[in-house]
Enzyme design. Structure first.
Site, PDB file in Angstrom:
ATOM      1  N   LYS A   1      -4.313   5.894  14.506  1.00  0.00           N
ATOM      2  CA  LYS A   1      -4.440   5.167  13.233  1.00  0.00           C
ATOM      3  C   LYS A   1      -5.898   5.258  12.752  1.00  0.00           C
ATOM      4  O   LYS A   1      -6.640   6.120  13.194  1.00  0.00           O
ATOM      5  CB  LYS A   1      -3.975   3.722  13.402  1.00  0.00           C
ATOM      6  CG  LYS A   1      -2.500   3.601  13.715  1.00  0.00           C
ATOM      7  CD  LYS A   1      -1.666   4.141  12.568  1.00  0.00           C
ATOM      8  CE  LYS A   1      -0.182   4.180  12.906  1.00  0.00           C
ATOM      9  NZ  LYS A   1       0.585   4.875  11.883  1.00  0.00           N
TER      10      LYS A   1
ATOM     11  N   GLY B   1      -5.390   7.567   5.287  1.00  0.00           N
ATOM     12  CA  GLY B   1      -4.498   8.501   5.971  1.00  0.00           C
ATOM     13  C   GLY B   1      -3.249   8.768   5.152  1.00  0.00           C
ATOM     14  O   GLY B   1      -2.833   9.921   4.990  1.00  0.00           O
TER      15      GLY B   1
ATOM     16  N   GLN C   1       4.725   9.231   7.303  1.00  0.00           N
ATOM     17  CA  GLN C   1       3.804  10.135   6.610  1.00  0.00           C
ATOM     18  C   GLN C   1       4.246  11.584   6.782  1.00  0.00           C
ATOM     19  O   GLN C   1       4.205  12.368   5.836  1.00  0.00           O
ATOM     20  CB  GLN C   1       2.376   9.939   7.119  1.00  0.00           C
ATOM     21  CG  GLN C   1       1.826   8.564   6.762  1.00  0.00           C
ATOM     22  CD  GLN C   1       0.444   8.304   7.329  1.00  0.00           C
ATOM     23  OE1 GLN C   1      -0.117   9.133   8.037  1.00  0.00           O
ATOM     24  NE2 GLN C   1      -0.105   7.134   7.022  1.00  0.00           N
TER      25      GLN C   1
ATOM     26  N   LYS D   1       0.831  -1.210   0.000  1.00  0.00           N
ATOM     27  CA  LYS D   1       0.000   0.000   0.000  1.00  0.00           C
ATOM     28  C   LYS D   1       0.866   1.260   0.000  1.00  0.00           C
ATOM     29  O   LYS D   1       0.605   2.195  -0.751  1.00  0.00           O
ATOM     30  CB  LYS D   1      -0.929  -0.031   1.231  1.00  0.00           C
ATOM     31  CG  LYS D   1      -1.885   1.136   1.310  1.00  0.00           C
ATOM     32  CD  LYS D   1      -3.171   0.765   2.012  1.00  0.00           C
ATOM     33  CE  LYS D   1      -3.043   0.699   3.518  1.00  0.00           C
ATOM     34  NZ  LYS D   1      -2.963   2.039   4.136  1.00  0.00           N
TER      35      LYS D   1
ATOM     36  N   ARG E   1      -6.267   2.303  17.756  1.00  0.00           N
ATOM     37  CA  ARG E   1      -6.022   0.862  17.651  1.00  0.00           C
ATOM     38  C   ARG E   1      -5.670   0.214  18.985  1.00  0.00           C
ATOM     39  O   ARG E   1      -5.922  -0.978  19.166  1.00  0.00           O
ATOM     40  CB  ARG E   1      -4.892   0.579  16.657  1.00  0.00           C
ATOM     41  CG  ARG E   1      -5.386   0.451  15.277  1.00  0.00           C
ATOM     42  CD  ARG E   1      -4.395  -0.124  14.305  1.00  0.00           C
ATOM     43  NE  ARG E   1      -4.988   0.027  12.993  1.00  0.00           N
ATOM     44  CZ  ARG E   1      -4.312   0.203  11.861  1.00  0.00           C
ATOM     45  NH1 ARG E   1      -2.997   0.235  11.887  1.00  0.00           N
ATOM     46  NH2 ARG E   1      -4.947   0.324  10.726  1.00  0.00           N
TER      47      ARG E   1
ATOM     48  N   ARG F   1      -8.849  12.004  12.433  1.00  0.00           N
ATOM     49  CA  ARG F   1      -7.395  11.831  12.590  1.00  0.00           C
ATOM     50  C   ARG F   1      -6.650  13.172  12.556  1.00  0.00           C
ATOM     51  O   ARG F   1      -7.020  14.081  11.823  1.00  0.00           O
ATOM     52  CB  ARG F   1      -6.866  10.879  11.513  1.00  0.00           C
ATOM     53  CG  ARG F   1      -7.523   9.522  11.632  1.00  0.00           C
ATOM     54  CD  ARG F   1      -7.003   8.541  10.619  1.00  0.00           C
ATOM     55  NE  ARG F   1      -5.621   8.197  10.871  1.00  0.00           N
ATOM     56  CZ  ARG F   1      -4.925   7.362  10.102  1.00  0.00           C
ATOM     57  NH1 ARG F   1      -5.491   6.828   9.044  1.00  0.00           N
ATOM     58  NH2 ARG F   1      -3.675   7.068  10.396  1.00  0.00           N
TER      59      ARG F   1
ATOM     60  N   ARG G   1       2.707   5.970  -3.308  1.00  0.00           N
ATOM     61  CA  ARG G   1       3.835   6.797  -3.747  1.00  0.00           C
ATOM     62  C   ARG G   1       4.038   6.711  -5.258  1.00  0.00           C
ATOM     63  O   ARG G   1       4.461   7.692  -5.895  1.00  0.00           O
ATOM     64  CB  ARG G   1       5.098   6.373  -2.985  1.00  0.00           C
ATOM     65  CG  ARG G   1       5.052   6.830  -1.516  1.00  0.00           C
ATOM     66  CD  ARG G   1       5.996   6.006  -0.665  1.00  0.00           C
ATOM     67  NE  ARG G   1       6.140   6.532   0.698  1.00  0.00           N
ATOM     68  CZ  ARG G   1       5.296   6.276   1.715  1.00  0.00           C
ATOM     69  NH1 ARG G   1       4.223   5.509   1.514  1.00  0.00           N
ATOM     70  NH2 ARG G   1       5.529   6.768   2.919  1.00  0.00           N
TER      71      ARG G   1
ATOM     72  N   ASP H   1       1.904  -1.197  11.832  1.00  0.00           N
ATOM     73  CA  ASP H   1       0.561  -1.638  11.431  1.00  0.00           C
ATOM     74  C   ASP H   1       0.281  -3.083  11.844  1.00  0.00           C
ATOM     75  O   ASP H   1      -0.819  -3.597  11.599  1.00  0.00           O
ATOM     76  CB  ASP H   1       0.390  -1.493   9.912  1.00  0.00           C
ATOM     77  CG  ASP H   1       0.336  -0.027   9.498  1.00  0.00           C
ATOM     78  OD1 ASP H   1      -0.062   0.820  10.328  1.00  0.00           O
ATOM     79  OD2 ASP H   1       0.707   0.271   8.346  1.00  0.00           O
TER      80      ASP H   1
HETATM   81  C1  S3P Z   1       2.581   4.711   6.204  1.00  0.00           C
HETATM   82  C2  S3P Z   1       3.097   5.100   7.405  1.00  0.00           C
HETATM   83  C3  S3P Z   1       2.562   4.657   8.690  1.00  0.00           C
HETATM   84  C4  S3P Z   1       1.627   3.468   8.559  1.00  0.00           C
HETATM   85  C5  S3P Z   1       0.687   3.629   7.402  1.00  0.00           C
HETATM   86  C6  S3P Z   1       1.469   3.764   6.102  1.00  0.00           C
HETATM   87  C7  S3P Z   1       3.202   5.218   4.964  1.00  0.00           C
HETATM   88  O1  S3P Z   1       1.862   5.731   9.277  1.00  0.00           O
HETATM   89  O2  S3P Z   1       0.888   3.278   9.732  1.00  0.00           O
HETATM   90  O3  S3P Z   1      -0.181   2.525   7.282  1.00  0.00           O
HETATM   91  O4  S3P Z   1       2.943   4.645   3.881  1.00  0.00           O
HETATM   92  O5  S3P Z   1       3.977   6.182   5.038  1.00  0.00           O
HETATM   93  P1  S3P Z   1       2.614   6.841  10.186  1.00  0.00           P
HETATM   94  O6  S3P Z   1       3.504   7.622   9.322  1.00  0.00           O
HETATM   95  O7  S3P Z   1       1.512   7.698  10.751  1.00  0.00           O
HETATM   96  O8  S3P Z   1       3.329   6.051  11.239  1.00  0.00           O
END
Ligand code: S3P
Length: 449
Positions: free
Chosen positions: A357, A101, A177, A28, A361, A129, A33, A330
């Site tokens: 999350k 997110g 993120q 994912k 969670r 969120r 990206r 995750d």
């Molecule tokens: C992700 C970063 C994580 C993860 C999310 C995917 C990403 O979140 O929990 O499912 O693809 O950058 P956080 O950056 O909030 O930790």
């Protein structure tokens, strides 16, 4: 905002061993990206193995709304013709990210660094969120937040400057993120944008930026070298390229744990990405005594992948250090399920990020364990699960709070508990693992609506 779908309760019942082979869907993080860098580059990007889950489809739609030509060529095969940095257009409508997110936060980075105005929204989960963690650094880079829901949440409207201001930013949370949003905004900054993280988080943005032609340097940072200093040279010309998406270790986690806890199981999970910033769950399960063999290790799309041969195992409780959290952030819901079958306590330290999350969670896992008779406690930001070395009672109905990973984790529990487990809504599973049900059924798992 996306309207809530009708809840789809699902029940998993204990039954026969799980056997067979599967390939989980594309990762994912990498899929989001690929769409985003496809948008920001010139020329054509071809993606193989894209995750066609709802989250990524929302990012594809947003890329289209910002000017890219995005086309599906076949199963998992997509073509993106980008507009280049600086070539984005104002989307005609709100960018509705549904449950996503990652897609929304990364795209906020894109918009916050460009002279476009876009409104972001999502479902009830996304609306709850925190977005300040993204908006704060973007504001320092010159982005204006023209409107926002209370507490810095979506729906919000963002506008960037003609050029972003390059900054050095220390992330307040271990979050890929946040790091990615700053770097994506930094693509349109004249100069170097640097992100410093106290703990290394997944590095897919850095790797993919390089693949598209940007210059990114990464140095160890802080005590023990656990952190990273990531610097991006601004205003590169990104060129469209081919992206091969490896199988998602975060989706592989569900059949993997299901096979470990269901007696007599033997399952091979193919093509799983082994990026060390994503494999904390495997490390932990091996420490617990899991029989997981990495076979046929190879390179695919710039990542090491392997097939995982997994056999049912007697697990022992362990202590999972807080430093490992970013590499398995995750995977805690499904680790908590594995821990419920292990002999002795499993202590998972430093889980504060789980509270923000798709659901809280930590609370959702604890409630799910409680209704299924699993003894556990939360101590501050730590979760302790008291395994008895035997299947827990099960029999509960779990509230999933629009969270795909809560739904899948507790269905896995139901495959091996003493009594069936119901989740109140499995609809969200489609955000990350649309083929979860047929995949688990093909292995012999009894999951029904
Ligand atoms: C992700 C970063 C994580 C993860 C999310 C995917 C990403 O979140 O929990 O499912 O693809 O950058 P956080 O950056 O909030 O930790």
């Amino acid at each position: 905002m996306s309207h809530a779908s009708t809840p789809e309760p699902l029940t998993a019942a204990p039954g026969a061993p799980l056997r067979g082979r599967l390939r989980p869907p594309g990762d994912k993080s990498i899929s989001h990206r690929a769409m985003i860098l496809g948008l920001l580059s010139l020329g054509e990007t071809r993606v193989e193995g894209l995750l066609e889950g709802d989250d990524v489809l929302r990012t594809a739609a947003a890329a289209r709304a910002l000017g890219a030509d995005v086309e599906r060529l076949g199963e998992g095969r997509w073509r993106v013709r980008g507009v280049g940095i600086g070539g984005l257009c104002d989307p005609a409508e709100t960018l509705d990210f549904g449950n996503a997110g990652t897609g929304s936060r990364l795209m906020m980075g894109v918009v916050g660094g460009q002279p476009v105005t876009a409104t972001f929204d999502g479902d009830a989960s996304l609306r709850s969120r925190p977005m300040r963690r993204i908006l704060d650094p973007l504001s320092r880079m010159g982005a204006q937040v023209l409107a926002e829901a209370e507490g810095g949440r979506v729906p919000l409207t963002l506008r960037g400057l003609k050029e972003a201001i390059p900054i050095t930013y220390e992330t307040p949370a271990a979050s890929a993120q946040i790091k990615s949003a700053v770097l994506l905004a930094g693509l349109n900054a004249p100069g170097t944008t640097t992100v410093i993280e106290a703990q290394a988080t997944r590095d897919h943005t850095e790797r993919m930026l390089r693949l598209f032609g940007a210059t990114v340097t990464v140095e160890p940072h802080g005590p023990g070298g656990h952190g990273r200093k990531v610097s991006l040279a601004g205003q590169p010309t990104l060129r469209g390229t081919d992206v091969v998406v490896p199988a998602d270790p975060s989706s592989a986690a569900f059949p993997l744990v299901a096979a470990l806890i269901t007696p007599g199981s033997e399952v091979t999970i193919e093509g799983v990405m082994m990026n060390s910033l994503r494999t904390g769950l495997i490390t932990t399960l091996l420490e617990m005594g899991a029989d997981i063999e990495r076979v046929a290790e190879r390179e695919e799309g710039g990542e090491t992948v392997a097939d995982l041969r997994v056999r049912a195992s007697r697990l022992t409780g362990v202590e999972v250090p807080a430093e490992r959290a970013p590499a398995m952030i995750d995977e805690y819901p499904v680790l908590a399920v594995a821990a419920a079958f292990a002999e002795g306590p499993t202590r998972m330290n430093g889980l504060h990020e789980l509270r923000v999350k798709e659901s809280d969670r930590l609370a959702a896992v604890a409630a799910g364990l409680a209704v299924n008779g699993v003894i556990h406690r939360i101590e501050g930001d730590d979760l302790v699960v008291e395994g008895r070395g035997e299947p827990p009672p099960g029999g509960g109905t779990v509230a999933t709070h629009l969270d795909h990973r809560i739904a899948m984790a507790f269905l896995v529990l139901g495959l091996a508990a003493r009594a069936p487990v119901t989740v109140d809504d499995g609809a969200m599973i489609a955000t990350s693992f649309p083929s979860f049900l047929p995949t688990m059924r093909a292995l012999g798992g009894r999951i029904g609506g």
